[in-house]
Design a protein around this motif. Structure first.
Motif, PDB file in Angstrom:
ATOM      1  N   ASP A 178      -0.652  -0.914  -4.330  1.00  5.97           N
ATOM      2  CA  ASP A 178      -2.039  -0.479  -4.172  1.00  5.97           C
ATOM      3  C   ASP A 178      -1.968   0.990  -3.782  1.00  5.97           C
ATOM      4  O   ASP A 178      -1.626   1.320  -2.646  1.00  5.97           O
TER       5      ASP A 178
ATOM      6  N   GLU B  39      -3.256   4.193  -2.561  1.00  5.61           N
ATOM      7  CA  GLU B  39      -4.382   4.623  -1.732  1.00  5.61           C
ATOM      8  C   GLU B  39      -4.600   6.131  -1.884  1.00  5.61           C
ATOM      9  O   GLU B  39      -3.638   6.879  -2.033  1.00  5.61           O
TER      10      GLU B  39
ATOM     11  N   ASP C  95      -6.694  -3.456  -0.092  1.00  5.90           N
ATOM     12  CA  ASP C  95      -5.248  -3.647   0.014  1.00  5.90           C
ATOM     13  C   ASP C  95      -4.936  -4.809   0.943  1.00  5.90           C
ATOM     14  O   ASP C  95      -4.141  -5.679   0.608  1.00  5.90           O
TER      15      ASP C  95
ATOM     16  N   GLY D 131       0.851  -1.183   0.000  1.00  7.33           N
ATOM     17  CA  GLY D 131       0.000   0.000   0.000  1.00  7.33           C
ATOM     18  C   GLY D 131       0.885   1.230   0.000  1.00  7.33           C
ATOM     19  O   GLY D 131       1.850   1.322   0.759  1.00  7.33           O
TER      20      GLY D 131
END
Length: 135
Positions: free
Chosen positions: A122, A124, A23, A2
């Motif tokens: 991932d 965010e 995630d 993440g």
């Protein structure tokens, strides 16, 4: 891993609870699929704090130069070996894939040795002004 759009993987105190359920779900799926997970000391400490360690269904490898007591038996390997030696250990145990989950220093050590062939980010939708960066 993440990550924020500006390159942070954790807050200054190492906290990574800001990542989404997607995630976390992807993280556990990759861990289970590989059957192993390689993490550094700070990721181990944060996963322990959050109650995720040891990760289920996987051989957990914690890389640290500091002494960590292994209370989990053969589900956990605590080592200060090099990236190549860790991959050899996994190969000797019959693993075809290694799931390197970080943090940044550990990931960089595998990258430096050109041992990474796939990266899962991932991104965010959060921005931090300070924290722990990807590398």
């Amino acid at each position: 891993m993440g990550v924020t759009p500006n390159g942070y993987i954790a807050k200054e105190d190492g906290n990574s609870e800001w990542t989404s359920e997607e995630d976390l779900s992807g993280f556990f799926e990759n861990c289970k699929k590989a059957g192993n997970i390689i993490i550094g000391k700070n990721t181990y400490l944060e996963a322990s704090r959050q109650g995720y360690f040891p990760f289920p269904g996987a051989l957990n490898i914690v890389v640290s130069h500091e002494k960590i007591e292994n209370k989990w038996g053969d589900k956990v390997v605590i080592t200060d070996q090099s990236p190549n030696d860790i991959l050899q250990l996994l190969n000797d145990k019959g693993f075809q894939t290694a799931f390197l989950a970080g943090g940044g220093t550990l990931n960089a050590s595998f990258m430096k040795e050109k041992l990474i062939n796939e990266i899962y980010f991932d991104v965010e939708p959060l921005l931090f002004g300070r924290g722990i960066q990807v590398i």
